[in-house]
Scaffold this motif. Structure first.
Motif, PDB file in Angstrom:
ATOM      1  N   GLN A  38       0.858  -1.047   0.028  1.00 23.24           N
ATOM      2  CA  GLN A  38       0.173  -0.087  -0.178  1.00 23.24           C
ATOM      3  C   GLN A  38       0.912   1.397  -0.044  1.00 23.24           C
ATOM      4  OE1 GLN A  38      -3.490   0.440   2.579  1.00 23.24           O
ATOM      5  NE2 GLN A  38      -2.396   2.376   3.671  1.00 23.24           N
ATOM      6  N   GLY A  39       0.584   2.252  -0.888  1.00 19.62           N
ATOM      7  CA  GLY A  39       1.335   3.389  -0.846  1.00 19.62           C
ATOM      8  C   GLY A  39       0.528   4.377  -1.571  1.00 19.62           C
ATOM      9  N   GLY A  40       0.734   5.817  -1.386  1.00 20.85           N
ATOM     10  CA  GLY A  40       0.235   6.787  -2.056  1.00 20.85           C
ATOM     11  C   GLY A  40       0.877   7.083  -3.389  1.00 20.85           C
ATOM     12  N   TYR A  41       2.078   6.645  -3.568  1.00 22.31           N
ATOM     13  CA  TYR A  41       2.803   6.929  -4.596  1.00 22.31           C
ATOM     14  C   TYR A  41       2.983   5.786  -5.719  1.00 22.31           C
ATOM     15  CZ  TYR A  41       6.702   8.424  -7.806  1.00 22.31           C
ATOM     16  OH  TYR A  41       7.621   8.482  -8.679  1.00 22.31           O
ATOM     17  N   GLU A  42       3.472   4.708  -4.899  1.00 15.62           N
ATOM     18  CA  GLU A  42       3.655   3.524  -5.801  1.00 15.62           C
ATOM     19  C   GLU A  42       3.722   2.493  -5.078  1.00 15.62           C
ATOM     20  OE1 GLU A  42       6.914   2.199  -9.177  1.00 15.62           O
ATOM     21  OE2 GLU A  42       7.415   3.993  -7.840  1.00 15.62           O
ATOM     22  N   THR A  43       3.026   1.324  -5.564  1.00 14.80           N
ATOM     23  CA  THR A  43       3.027   0.253  -5.040  1.00 14.80           C
ATOM     24  C   THR A  43       3.382  -1.171  -5.950  1.00 14.80           C
ATOM     25  OG1 THR A  43       0.945  -0.343  -5.562  1.00 14.80           O
ATOM     26  CG2 THR A  43       1.193   0.643  -3.593  1.00 14.80           C
ATOM     27  N   SER A  44       3.776  -2.271  -5.061  1.00 18.30           N
ATOM     28  CA  SER A  44       4.077  -3.573  -6.030  1.00 18.30           C
ATOM     29  C   SER A  44       3.422  -4.759  -5.743  1.00 18.30           C
ATOM     30  CB  SER A  44       5.406  -3.729  -5.979  1.00 18.30           C
ATOM     31  OG  SER A  44       5.971  -4.214  -4.605  1.00 18.30           O
ATOM     32  N   ALA A  45       3.154  -5.508  -6.505  1.00 22.03           N
ATOM     33  CA  ALA A  45       2.397  -6.768  -6.337  1.00 22.03           C
ATOM     34  C   ALA A  45       3.117  -7.614  -5.369  1.00 22.03           C
ATOM     35  CB  ALA A  45       1.948  -7.179  -7.545  1.00 22.03           C
ATOM     36  N   GLY A  46       2.393  -8.436  -4.764  1.00 19.93           N
ATOM     37  CA  GLY A  46       2.912  -9.586  -3.990  1.00 19.93           C
ATOM     38  C   GLY A  46       3.359 -10.820  -4.819  1.00 19.93           C
ATOM     39  N   PRO A 123       6.181 -23.246  -0.796  1.00 21.54           N
ATOM     40  CA  PRO A 123       6.259 -22.018   0.197  1.00 21.54           C
ATOM     41  C   PRO A 123       5.183 -20.716  -0.358  1.00 21.54           C
ATOM     42  CG  PRO A 123       7.780 -22.294  -1.731  1.00 21.54           C
ATOM     43  CD  PRO A 123       6.973 -23.352  -1.824  1.00 21.54           C
ATOM     44  N   GLY A 124       5.048 -20.010   0.360  1.00 28.25           N
ATOM     45  CA  GLY A 124       4.189 -18.708   0.185  1.00 28.25           C
ATOM     46  C   GLY A 124       5.023 -17.505  -0.400  1.00 28.25           C
ATOM     47  N   GLY A 125       4.469 -16.568  -1.326  1.00 30.08           N
ATOM     48  CA  GLY A 125       5.281 -15.604  -1.879  1.00 30.08           C
ATOM     49  C   GLY A 125       5.447 -14.388  -0.889  1.00 30.08           C
ATOM     50  N   GLY A 126       6.328 -13.745  -1.449  1.00 29.45           N
ATOM     51  CA  GLY A 126       6.608 -12.411  -0.401  1.00 29.45           C
ATOM     52  C   GLY A 126       5.683 -11.199  -0.898  1.00 29.45           C
ATOM     53  N   GLY A 127       5.754 -10.438   0.386  1.00 27.32           N
ATOM     54  CA  GLY A 127       4.700  -9.155  -0.094  1.00 27.32           C
ATOM     55  C   GLY A 127       5.298  -8.145  -0.885  1.00 27.32           C
ATOM     56  N   GLY A 128       4.341  -7.716  -1.449  1.00 24.86           N
ATOM     57  CA  GLY A 128       4.847  -6.161  -2.148  1.00 24.86           C
ATOM     58  C   GLY A 128       5.074  -4.907  -1.328  1.00 24.86           C
ATOM     59  N   ALA A 129       5.803  -3.842  -2.043  1.00 22.34           N
ATOM     60  CA  ALA A 129       6.171  -2.635  -1.178  1.00 22.34           C
ATOM     61  C   ALA A 129       5.248  -1.678  -1.716  1.00 22.34           C
ATOM     62  CB  ALA A 129       7.683  -2.473  -1.442  1.00 22.34           C
ATOM     63  N   GLY A 130       5.347  -0.561  -0.812  1.00 23.40           N
ATOM     64  CA  GLY A 130       4.640   0.719  -1.022  1.00 23.40           C
ATOM     65  C   GLY A 130       5.151   1.874  -0.601  1.00 23.40           C
ATOM     66  N   GLN A 137       5.522  16.822  -7.410  1.00 30.55           N
ATOM     67  CA  GLN A 137       6.341  17.400  -8.332  1.00 30.55           C
ATOM     68  C   GLN A 137       7.758  16.487  -8.451  1.00 30.55           C
ATOM     69  OE1 GLN A 137       5.303  19.268  -5.931  1.00 30.55           O
ATOM     70  NE2 GLN A 137       7.066  20.116  -4.941  1.00 30.55           N
ATOM     71  N   ASN A 138       7.675  15.544  -7.228  1.00 28.21           N
ATOM     72  CA  ASN A 138       8.746  14.837  -7.134  1.00 28.21           C
ATOM     73  C   ASN A 138       8.727  13.460  -7.382  1.00 28.21           C
ATOM     74  OD1 ASN A 138      10.554  16.682  -6.121  1.00 28.21           O
ATOM     75  ND2 ASN A 138       9.843  16.111  -3.924  1.00 28.21           N
ATOM     76  N   ALA A 139       7.348  13.239  -8.103  1.00 26.87           N
ATOM     77  CA  ALA A 139       7.166  11.750  -8.388  1.00 26.87           C
ATOM     78  C   ALA A 139       8.187  11.190  -9.506  1.00 26.87           C
ATOM     79  CB  ALA A 139       5.647  11.689  -9.178  1.00 26.87           C
ATOM     80  N   ASP A 140       8.606  12.132 -10.276  1.00 21.68           N
ATOM     81  CA  ASP A 140       9.336  11.733 -11.371  1.00 21.68           C
ATOM     82  C   ASP A 140      10.605  11.218 -10.998  1.00 21.68           C
ATOM     83  OD1 ASP A 140      10.126  14.144 -10.943  1.00 21.68           O
ATOM     84  OD2 ASP A 140      10.575  14.487 -13.032  1.00 21.68           O
ATOM     85  N   THR A 141      11.120  11.691  -9.737  1.00 15.07           N
ATOM     86  CA  THR A 141      12.298  11.159  -9.183  1.00 15.07           C
ATOM     87  C   THR A 141      12.417   9.835  -8.145  1.00 15.07           C
ATOM     88  OG1 THR A 141      12.154  12.716  -7.525  1.00 15.07           O
ATOM     89  CG2 THR A 141      13.148  13.608  -9.360  1.00 15.07           C
ATOM     90  N   ALA A 142      11.142   9.461  -8.039  1.00 20.96           N
ATOM     91  CA  ALA A 142      10.953   8.381  -7.153  1.00 20.96           C
ATOM     92  C   ALA A 142      11.388   6.984  -7.602  1.00 20.96           C
ATOM     93  CB  ALA A 142       9.511   7.932  -6.728  1.00 20.96           C
ATOM     94  N   VAL A 143      12.159   6.151  -6.821  1.00 19.63           N
ATOM     95  CA  VAL A 143      12.559   5.121  -7.332  1.00 19.63           C
ATOM     96  C   VAL A 143      11.203   3.932  -7.290  1.00 19.63           C
ATOM     97  CG1 VAL A 143      14.161   2.697  -6.877  1.00 19.63           C
ATOM     98  CG2 VAL A 143      14.820   5.238  -6.653  1.00 19.63           C
ATOM     99  N   SER A 144      11.186   2.856  -8.511  1.00 21.86           N
ATOM    100  CA  SER A 144      10.215   1.965  -8.346  1.00 21.86           C
ATOM    101  C   SER A 144      10.596   0.931  -7.401  1.00 21.86           C
ATOM    102  CB  SER A 144      10.069   1.432  -9.831  1.00 21.86           C
ATOM    103  OG  SER A 144       9.740   2.535 -10.815  1.00 21.86           O
ATOM    104  N   VAL A 145       9.155   0.552  -6.997  1.00 18.61           N
ATOM    105  CA  VAL A 145       9.616  -0.679  -5.920  1.00 18.61           C
ATOM    106  C   VAL A 145       9.757  -2.084  -6.709  1.00 18.61           C
ATOM    107  CG1 VAL A 145       8.179  -2.044  -4.214  1.00 18.61           C
ATOM    108  CG2 VAL A 145       7.685   0.531  -4.540  1.00 18.61           C
ATOM    109  N   GLY A 146      10.656  -2.930  -6.156  1.00 15.17           N
ATOM    110  CA  GLY A 146      10.898  -3.993  -6.809  1.00 15.17           C
ATOM    111  C   GLY A 146      10.004  -5.096  -6.424  1.00 15.17           C
ATOM    112  N   ALA A 147       9.791  -6.154  -7.527  1.00 17.51           N
ATOM    113  CA  ALA A 147       8.639  -7.241  -7.305  1.00 17.51           C
ATOM    114  C   ALA A 147       9.106  -7.907  -6.688  1.00 17.51           C
ATOM    115  CB  ALA A 147       8.565  -7.899  -8.779  1.00 17.51           C
ATOM    116  N   VAL A 148       8.276  -8.799  -5.706  1.00 16.05           N
ATOM    117  CA  VAL A 148       8.532  -9.601  -4.764  1.00 16.05           C
ATOM    118  C   VAL A 148       9.083 -10.991  -5.677  1.00 16.05           C
ATOM    119  CG1 VAL A 148       6.308 -11.301  -5.033  1.00 16.05           C
ATOM    120  CG2 VAL A 148       7.378 -11.023  -2.661  1.00 16.05           C
TER     121      VAL A 148
END
Length: 833
Positions: A38-46, A123-130, A137-148
């Protein structure tokens, strides 16, 4: 072989027990997926859970626990080891960044074990990040969250940096207890705004996946720090070293986990059939259900008379698998020379047998038992069958139930109505529900039973006993759809035709002419007779003769060439005969050769005392007959015992004979009556004709024959003659019984002799004195007179018969008179003298 597949999809713990015949399971375990961050800017899937397949060898009855993992949710790990994520604390964002929870593992493990001892783990999969960012205005400078990352079959995956995380709360690498690591939260405050991120939790597995990392990272383009976050690592897959890893699966699983169990079972056996061959042999056969099954052998058990399942003693307890589709094994009595037998495990007489078979492997896997139908061997006969006769029209049979299998008594008769005995004919089958059963239970061993039959009444066979006939009876234990017992005959002979009878009550063999070998008269039988339901004590008389090897006792019976219906009755028991050639024997010498009348082999072992009868063939009756009981040794020291031995005629039971006809009576002389009649009794050689003489209803005498002259009777008396015939039944050890016919009666008066020697001794003017001689022995004397030329007789006096003189008075002067003396009884008078 058979396969059954069950899929468990409900999250939680389940119990599972391997069914009979199960020798292998194939398990497919799908771990649960991690949650999206969960995140207001960027999330990744589990990440998806991994699917692991493997095979395990098992045996029926093994118990397992099955765990089905739960998918992760935002911030929380799934059931069975999924790691959670740290929540943003003390900061306010429009959408707080929270890492996704790792998915739980799915696994199978021994009952009560932990996941570290699990056998197959998906085994279970890892959780995603947010991440959250305050200024767009800083959105274009954020690093994308890595996939699980997802787990593999060898080790847990660890997100970059997690193993050396420096932020408080970060998990420290791979968790050996199967619980995924916790995802880390991190916040950066910069001149151009705040940014924050939460890493995903690790997935559950045999080893838990590491939690995701949240770390500072440089934005080289904008020359500022941002938060770099990663998803959690997946847990590790696992197949126990005792199992077989199948070709690695590339499948993954989204959502909750699952466990699919496919059970491989031996199909077992079919068509289990027990076949009666003889009383000492039963053949068991069965088919293999599926030729693809490969058990190591087949296990077999026997159940005798409901005593319980045991390993058979007289045949194989296992049969080796040889790849065939059909099998058979033969079962006989136990080989047990000189020792007490394993009665319950052996085949033998008078028993109900079931067999059961199952497949078995060396590691202990077995199929369900499959049972045969019940097979019965020949029952032992009734004991002590006898007949009593309350009256001429009633038969009562008495016997003791000797068989464990007994349900009914089959009665047969043969009838002689004057031309010899006919064939044996079924008369009745007596069950516990019969109305003419007086006492006892025909279906209960050791029960004393009494059955009553009325002449002229039909029973089950639709035939009735008749009057004017004689009968012989025999009976056998009747087992529906099975060989009946040997026959026994009702009673044994009569007091004239019992040729030999000995129960060894003397304590020795003195009643016998010769002994041989191991024959010993004893009051305590050898301990080998204890097996089964046998007794150790003699049956009658306190002593019995025991053969511990070859031996016999012998008796000469003399000339029986003129006899018929000769029977031998023997009480016998055997023990420890250990092969089919060893037995107890009843021999009969027919004048030139020893003939075998009966034998008792190893199938009789342990049966206890049994009463057996043997009819001696007419061709065996000779001028030099002898009998032996003993044992013809076939090897080893084995045992047979004999108690009461009886050689006799068979008892003939008569009913009321036909009534005589044609009675004639005549008085052939003074004090005599001659009678004659026709004897109509069918069995003339058994006829006892009588003319019964009655006076005033009281029997005076019985006079034999169909004609006779009865003398010494009273003069002038009335007698009644009743002709009858009766067969005599001279029962052994009891009073003779006569069954009398009826007969038409007739009466006759004997001759009354008249007085003689009448004389006139003197005469007066009005009287005359007379005298005479009385000749009758019963009644009175009457004196009469009349005028000679006219008139009728006038009685002057009636005198006692011994008075021989009288004076007739009051006569007319000068008149001529006649006088006479008459003998009289209430039945007749004499004529004028």
């Amino acid at each position: 072989m058979g396969t059954t597949t069950t899929t468990y999809t409900t999250v939680g713990q389940h119990s599972w027990t391997a069914p009979a015949g199960a020798y292998q399971i194939e398990v497919e375990a799908g771990g649960a997926a991690g949650s999206v961050g969960q995140g207001g800017y960027e999330t990744s899937a589990g990440g998806d859970g991994d699917v692991t397949k493997g095979q395990l060898s098992i045996t029926n009855g093994d118990q397992f626990d099955i765990y089905v993992g739960d998918a992760g949710s935002v911030g929380s790990g799934g059931f069975n080891g999924g790691g959670g994520a740290e929540d943003l604390s003390g900061s306010t964002y429009d959408t707080p960044p929270i890492g996704g929870g790792g998915g739980g593992a799915s696994d199978i493990r021994p009952a009560g074990a932990t996941i570290s001892n699990a056998l197959i783990v998906g085994p279970g999969g890892g959780g995603g990040a947010g991440t959250s960012l305050s200024y767009t205005q800083n959105a274009d400078t954020a690093v994308s969250v890595g996939a699980v990352g997802t787990g593999d079959s060898s080790s847990a995956s660890v997100s970059s940096g997690n193993a050396s995380a420096t932020t408080s709360g970060a998990s420290a690498g791979v968790n050996a207890d199967g619980v995924g690591g916790t995802g880390v939260f991190r916040e950066e405050k910069e001149a151009f705004g705040n940014c924050a991120g939460s890493a995903g939790g690790g997935g559950g597995g045999h080893d838990g996946g590491g939690g995701g990392n949240a770390a500072s990272d440089a934005d080289t383009v904008n020359d500022q720090n941002v938060v770099a976050v990663t998803g959690g690592g997946g847990g590790s897959a696992h197949v126990d070293s005792s199992g077989t890893v199948q070709t690695p699966s590339t499948a993954t699983n989204s959502g909750d986990g699952y466990v699919e169990v496919t059970v491989y079972t031996l199909e077992g056996v079919t068509n289990v059939t027990a076949t009666y061959d003889a009383d000492d042999q039963i053949t068991l056969s069965w088919d293999k259900a599926d030729t693809n099954d490969s058990p190591d052998d087949y296990e077999i058990q026997i159940n005798r008379d409901g005593a319980g399942w045991v390993s058979p003693a007289g045949g194989p307890a296992t049969v080796a698998e040889d790849g065939s589709s059909s099998y058979s094994a033969t079962y006989t009595p136990e080989s047990s020379a000189g020792s007490a037998i394993d009665y319950d495990g052996s085949v033998g007489m008078d028993s109900a047998f079931e067999f059961r078979v199952r497949m078995a492997t060396d590691d202990g896997t077995t199929t369900d038992w499959v049972s045969s139908d019940t097979v019965l061997t020949t029952a032992t006969p009734p004991y002590g069958l006898s007949v009593t006769r309350p009256d001429v029209g009633t038969f009562r049979f008495h016997y003791t139930v000797q068989s464990d299998l007994a349900t009914n008594l089959r009665l047969e008769y043969r009838e002689d109505t004057g031309s010899g005995y006919g064939a044996w004919t079924w008369f009745d089958t007596v069950s516990a529900s019969e109305s003419h059963l007086i006492s006892g239970s025909p279906d209960t061993k050791d029960s004393d039973v009494t059955i009553e039959y009325t002449v002229g009444t039909s029973y089950q066979a639709g035939v009735a006993l008749q009057h004017d006939a004689r009968y012989q009876f025999r009976a056998e234990t009747d087992i529906p759809s099975n060989p009946n017992s040997a026959d026994v005959y009702a009673d044994y002979g009569n007091r004239f035709n019992v040729y030999f009878d000995d129960d060894f009550a003397s304590g020795d063999a003195s009643a016998w002419d010769a002994t041989s070998g191991s024959a010993t008269v004893t009051d305590t039988l050898d301990s080998v007779f204890v097996a089964g339901d046998s007794a150790r004590t003699p049956e009658t008389g306190g002593f019995a003769v025991e053969m511990g090897g070859a031996g016999y006792v012998e008796k000469s019976l003399g000339d029986l060439s003129g006899q018929s219906d000769v029977h031998v009755r023997v009480t016998v028991q055997t023990a420890s005969n250990d092969n089919s050639s060893e037995r107890g024997d009843l021999w009969w010498y027919d004048g030139s050769t020893w003939q075998t009348l009966r034998q008792w082999g190893w199938e009789y072992d342990g049966q206890g005392w049994m009463e057996y009868h043997a009819a001696v063939p007419a061709s065996y009756l000779a001028i030099d007959n002898r009998i032996r009981v003993g044992r013809d040794e076939g090897g080893g020291v084995d045992y047979v015992a004999f108690d009461r031995v009886i050689v006799s005629d068979n008892l003939h039971e008569y009913t009321r004979p036909a009534a005589p006809t044609g009675l004639t009576l005549e008085t052939t002389g003074e004090g005599e009556i001659t009678y004659s009649f026709t004897d109509n009794m069918a069995i003339q050689e058994a006829s006892r004709p009588f003319g019964d003489l009655y006076l005033d209803g009281t029997l005076q005498s019985k006079n034999g024959g169909t004609s006779n002259t009865i003398t010494g009777l009273t003069d002038g008396e009335e007698y009644m003659i009743e002709p009858r015939v009766a067969p005599i039944q001279p029962r052994y050890g009891s009073t003779d019984v006569f069954w009398n016919s009826t007969g038409a009666t007739s009466t006759i008066v004997t001759i009354l002799p008249a007085p003689t020697n009448l004389a006139v001794d003197s005469v007066t003017i009005d009287s005359a004195t007379i005298s005479w001689t009385d000749n009758h022995d019963y009644g009175d004397t009457r004196v009469e007179f009349k005028q000679s030329d006219a008139g009728s007789w006038t009685t002057f006096s009636t005198l006692a018969r011994n008075t021989e003189t009288e004076t007739v008075a009051n006569l007319l002067h000068g008149e001529l008179y006649d006088t006479r003396v008459v003998a009289q009884t209430e039945h007749t008078t004499t004529e004028d003298n």
